[in-house]
Design a protein around this motif. Structure first.
Motif, short mmCIF file in Angstrom:
data_model
loop_
_atom_site.label_atom_id
_atom_site.label_comp_id
_atom_site.label_asym_id
_atom_site.label_seq_id
_atom_site.Cartn_x
_atom_site.Cartn_y
_atom_site.Cartn_z
N MET A 1 110.65 84.25 56.54
CA MET A 1 111.57 83.98 57.64
C MET A 1 111.62 82.48 57.90
SD MET A 1 111.75 85.64 61.45
CE MET A 1 110.50 84.66 62.25
N ILE A 2 112.83 81.95 57.96
CA ILE A 2 113.06 80.53 58.17
C ILE A 2 113.66 80.33 59.56
CG2 ILE A 2 114.26 78.49 57.30
CD1 ILE A 2 114.46 79.95 54.57
N VAL A 3 113.05 79.45 60.33
CA VAL A 3 113.53 79.19 61.70
C VAL A 3 114.42 77.95 61.69
CG1 VAL A 3 112.86 78.68 64.07
CG2 VAL A 3 111.44 80.21 62.68
N ALA A 4 115.63 78.11 62.17
CA ALA A 4 116.59 77.01 62.21
C ALA A 4 116.31 76.10 63.40
CB ALA A 4 118.01 77.56 62.30
N LEU A 5 115.98 74.84 63.10
CA LEU A 5 115.70 73.87 64.16
C LEU A 5 117.02 73.25 64.64
CD1 LEU A 5 112.54 72.06 62.71
CD2 LEU A 5 112.63 73.99 64.32
N ASP A 6 117.80 74.05 65.33
CA ASP A 6 119.12 73.58 65.79
C ASP A 6 118.98 72.86 67.13
OD1 ASP A 6 120.36 74.63 63.54
OD2 ASP A 6 120.57 76.60 64.45
N PHE A 7 118.34 71.70 67.06
CA PHE A 7 118.10 70.86 68.23
C PHE A 7 118.73 69.49 68.00
CE2 PHE A 7 114.39 73.74 68.09
CZ PHE A 7 114.50 74.33 69.34
N PRO A 8 119.05 68.78 69.08
CA PRO A 8 119.69 67.47 68.92
C PRO A 8 118.77 66.36 68.42
CG PRO A 8 119.37 67.96 71.24
CD PRO A 8 119.04 69.21 70.49
N GLY A 9 117.44 66.50 68.61
CA GLY A 9 116.56 65.41 68.22
C GLY A 9 115.11 65.83 68.13
N ARG A 10 114.24 64.90 67.73
CA ARG A 10 112.83 65.21 67.46
C ARG A 10 112.08 65.63 68.73
NH1 ARG A 10 112.29 60.40 64.95
NH2 ARG A 10 110.57 61.11 63.62
N THR A 11 112.45 65.10 69.90
CA THR A 11 111.75 65.47 71.13
C THR A 11 111.85 66.96 71.38
OG1 THR A 11 112.16 63.29 72.10
CG2 THR A 11 111.60 65.08 73.61
N GLU A 12 113.06 67.50 71.25
CA GLU A 12 113.27 68.93 71.48
C GLU A 12 112.59 69.76 70.38
OE1 GLU A 12 116.62 66.62 73.31
OE2 GLU A 12 115.62 66.61 71.36
N VAL A 13 112.60 69.25 69.15
CA VAL A 13 111.93 69.96 68.06
C VAL A 13 110.44 70.08 68.32
CG1 VAL A 13 111.25 69.80 65.64
CG2 VAL A 13 113.62 69.36 66.29
N HIS A 14 109.81 68.97 68.69
CA HIS A 14 108.36 69.01 68.93
C HIS A 14 108.02 69.88 70.13
CE1 HIS A 14 107.18 66.41 65.74
NE2 HIS A 14 107.90 65.39 66.17
N ARG A 15 108.87 69.87 71.13
CA ARG A 15 108.65 70.74 72.30
C ARG A 15 108.64 72.21 71.87
NH1 ARG A 15 112.90 69.27 75.58
NH2 ARG A 15 111.71 67.45 76.24
N PHE A 16 109.52 72.54 70.94
CA PHE A 16 109.58 73.91 70.42
C PHE A 16 108.39 74.22 69.52
CE2 PHE A 16 110.85 76.53 66.75
CZ PHE A 16 111.04 77.75 67.39
N LEU A 17 108.10 73.34 68.58
CA LEU A 17 107.05 73.61 67.60
C LEU A 17 105.66 73.64 68.23
CD1 LEU A 17 108.27 71.47 64.56
CD2 LEU A 17 108.44 73.95 64.86
N ASP A 18 105.50 72.97 69.35
CA ASP A 18 104.21 72.95 70.04
C ASP A 18 103.78 74.33 70.52
OD1 ASP A 18 103.77 70.29 69.63
OD2 ASP A 18 104.42 69.64 71.62
N HIS A 19 104.71 75.30 70.54
CA HIS A 19 104.36 76.66 70.95
C HIS A 19 103.54 77.38 69.88
CE1 HIS A 19 107.82 76.04 73.74
NE2 HIS A 19 107.13 76.84 74.52
N PHE A 20 103.52 76.85 68.65
CA PHE A 20 102.94 77.58 67.54
C PHE A 20 101.66 76.91 67.04
CE2 PHE A 20 107.48 78.31 67.70
CZ PHE A 20 107.55 79.70 67.65
N ASP A 21 100.74 77.75 66.58
CA ASP A 21 99.45 77.25 66.11
C ASP A 21 99.44 76.95 64.62
OD1 ASP A 21 98.36 77.63 68.69
OD2 ASP A 21 98.00 79.76 68.24
#
Length: 231
Positions: A1-21
């Protein structure tokens, strides 16, 4: 499964990825890549993420070849081109990937985009002037992609079974347009659930808003992943 990082920039991406271990398999598309550039890809790779760089290249063969040479140096895992660019363009895309792949490394897998999951019969007929049936034209493009030496296609899960029958089970089918039954379809028309995609035989699924815009992203990720893997 591939998760699409459909965010405007790296700040939002890191905020999302920080949920995962653990590092995920993620898709970086045009919006994010054009904002953050190759350095951001290198950053994600350094943290162990597998990357589908979704730029859908479609240009003259020489330009695509040179672009792929540069992309290969980023050591992403999966890239794509528009199959409508034709056989020579796709073949030269592979040549560029081979040239740019560092010694001792595997080149990125390369897949062709057939028709977008936002495409409809009416649109391809009235706007693109394609007079064959949508599924028939997708199969034609998939065969052309295979003849050009690429590893697979991006397609709707609705087209996977026919493509596998015509080309073979080893041909990679990457299917976006994945939604849980409880999700909104948004701007995609040819959609299926993760369970249906697994049953049909999709090689990989791409999930975006159903996870990235969920109130509890980790819970949503688990729901998608469990349905995909346990079907």
């Amino acid at each position: 499964m591939i998760v699409a990082l459909d965010f405007p920039g790296r700040t939002e991406v890191h905020r999302f990825l920080d949920h995962f271990d653990e590092p995920l398999f993620v898709k970086v598309g045009m919006e994010l890549f054009y904002r953050e550039g190759p350095v951001f890809i290198e950053e994600l790779k350094s943290h162990g993420y597998s990357i589908f760089l979704d730029l859908k290249l479609h240009d003259i063969p020489t330009t695509v070849e040179r672009a792929m040479t540069n992309i290969a140096r980023l050591e992403v895992d999966l890239v794509n081109v528009h199959a409508l660019g034709g056989r020579q363009m796709m073949q030269q895309a592979l040549e560029g990937l081979e040239k740019g792949t560092p010694a001792g490394k595997n080149r990125p897998q390369c897949i062709g985009v057939t028709h977008l999951t936002s495409s409809t019969e009416e649109m391809i007929s009235s706007e693109l002037g394609i007079k064959t049936d949508l599924n028939e034209h997708v199969l034609h493009l998939a065969k052309l992609t295979n003849q050009s030496g690429l590893d697979g296609v991006v397609c709707s899960a609705h087209e996977v079974e026919e493509i596998k029958r015509a080309i073979g089970s080893e041909f990679l089918t990457v299917t976006p347009g994945i939604r849980l039954k409880s999700d909104s379809a948004d701007d995609q028309h040819r959609i299926v659930t993760p369970k249906e995609a697994s049953r049909i035989g999709s090689g990989a699924i791409v999930v975006g808003r159903g996870i990235t815009r969920a109130q509890d992203v980790k819970k949503a990720y688990r729901a998608y992943n469990n349905e995909w893997r346990n079907s």
